[in-house]
Design a protein around this motif. Structure first.
Motif, PDB file in Angstrom:
ATOM      1  N   THR A  34      12.090  -1.673  -2.680  1.00 37.66           N
ATOM      2  CA  THR A  34      10.867  -2.244  -3.267  1.00 37.66           C
ATOM      3  C   THR A  34      10.975  -3.766  -3.218  1.00 37.66           C
ATOM      4  N   CYS A  36       7.754  -5.603  -4.491  1.00 41.04           N
ATOM      5  CA  CYS A  36       6.749  -6.075  -5.450  1.00 41.04           C
ATOM      6  C   CYS A  36       6.713  -5.233  -6.719  1.00 41.04           C
ATOM      7  N   GLY A  45       1.366  -2.501  -5.359  1.00 43.45           N
ATOM      8  CA  GLY A  45       1.180  -1.985  -3.991  1.00 43.45           C
ATOM      9  C   GLY A  45       0.975  -3.052  -2.940  1.00 43.45           C
ATOM     10  N   ALA A  46       1.609  -4.213  -3.107  1.00 46.83           N
ATOM     11  CA  ALA A  46       1.351  -5.303  -2.170  1.00 46.83           C
ATOM     12  C   ALA A  46       2.275  -5.301  -0.956  1.00 46.83           C
ATOM     13  N   CYS A  47       3.542  -5.039  -1.150  1.00 47.35           N
ATOM     14  CA  CYS A  47       4.492  -5.269  -0.046  1.00 47.35           C
ATOM     15  C   CYS A  47       4.601  -4.081   0.912  1.00 47.35           C
ATOM     16  N   ARG A  48       4.367  -2.894   0.432  1.00 42.85           N
ATOM     17  CA  ARG A  48       4.390  -1.655   1.214  1.00 42.85           C
ATOM     18  C   ARG A  48       5.771  -1.289   1.765  1.00 42.85           C
ATOM     19  N   CYS A  50       7.925   0.151   0.210  1.00 45.82           N
ATOM     20  CA  CYS A  50       8.288   1.444  -0.404  1.00 45.82           C
ATOM     21  C   CYS A  50       7.585   2.611   0.283  1.00 45.82           C
ATOM     22  N   CYS A  66       5.377   3.488  -4.852  1.00 48.55           N
ATOM     23  CA  CYS A  66       5.227   2.893  -6.192  1.00 48.55           C
ATOM     24  C   CYS A  66       3.850   3.168  -6.788  1.00 48.55           C
TER      25      CYS A  66
HETATM   26 FE1  FES Z   1       5.676  -3.092  -2.991  1.00 47.67          FE
HETATM   27 FE2  FES Z   1       5.517  -0.460  -3.463  1.00 47.67          FE
HETATM   28  S1  FES Z   1       7.120  -1.830  -3.946  1.00 47.67           S
HETATM   29  S2  FES Z   1       4.117  -1.711  -2.418  1.00 47.67           S
END
Ligand code: FES
Length: 198
Positions: A34, A36, A45-48, A50, A66
């Motif tokens: 993870t 973000c 849900g910004a970095c994706r 995960c 997440c």
């Molecule tokens: Fe960033 Fe899930 S931890 S989108």
């Protein structure tokens, strides 16, 4: 709350209803990367990074662990060819913005990401929003915020609030997945040039 039975990486696991896939995996010792996510903050849900693969009703989808709630009999794969490919691509994009970031370098190595695939644009920020959200949701101060949109989006300290609140707090610094020192620099800049004349 009831319990949900699902499968993660071939293991049957029983978790509480209402959990996300990430929380379910963490509760059973399965690691999903993870960048973000923070347990005290609303999922974003910004970095994706995960991203995982899920199978329901014979169909597979890629979802953000997440954000995605567990469901009865859901089959989750935290690593697969597709998952690894997406994480690799995301890391190549993010590392172009924060080439020195230890967390990104470690993940880049794990997923075989090419650190030089994209032209370097070192903003030192991957827009995960951890600092912004922590300041708003936990500290309730809103001293850090996003400005602009799209490619020009960036994080700034709001000088009038930062001057009063930040120097003795700095709780957002260690949350930064790229470079905590960059937060120090931005804060100093906001206090030194409150009108934005850099
Ligand atoms: Fe960033 Fe899930 S931890 S989108």
């Amino acid at each position: 709350m009831g319990e949900i039975l699902l499968q993660i990486d071939g293991r049957e696991v029983k978790v509480e209803e209402g959990m996300t896939i990430l929380e379910a995996a963490q509760s059973t010792g399965i690691n999903i990367p993870t960048l973000c996510y923070h347990e005290k903050l609303e999922p974003y849900g910004a970095c994706r990074i995960c991203t995982v693969e899920v199978e329901t009703g014979g169909r597979t989808n890629l979802v953000a662990a997440c954000l995605y709630p567990v469901q009865e009999n859901l089959v989750v794969m935290t690593r697969s060819e597709k998952v690894d490919k997406i994480r690799k691509m995301l890391l190549e994009l993010m590392i172009a913005h924060a080439p020195e970031a230890g967390a990104l370098q470690e993940l880049a190595q794990e997923y075989g990401a090419n650190k030089d695939r994209f032209e370097k644009e070192p903003s030192f920020c991957i827009l995960c929003g951890l600092c912004v959200r922590y300041c708003a949701e936990v500290k309730k101060k809103n001293a850090v915020g996003f400005v602009d949109r799209g490619g020009r989006r960036e994080v700034i300290f709001i000088p009038e609030i930062a001057a009063k609140e930040c120097w003795n707090c700095k709780e957002c610094f260690p949350l930064c997945p790229t470079e905590a020192l960059q937060a120090g620099y931005l804060l100093t800049e906001a206090l030194a040039f409150p009108s934005g004349n850099r």
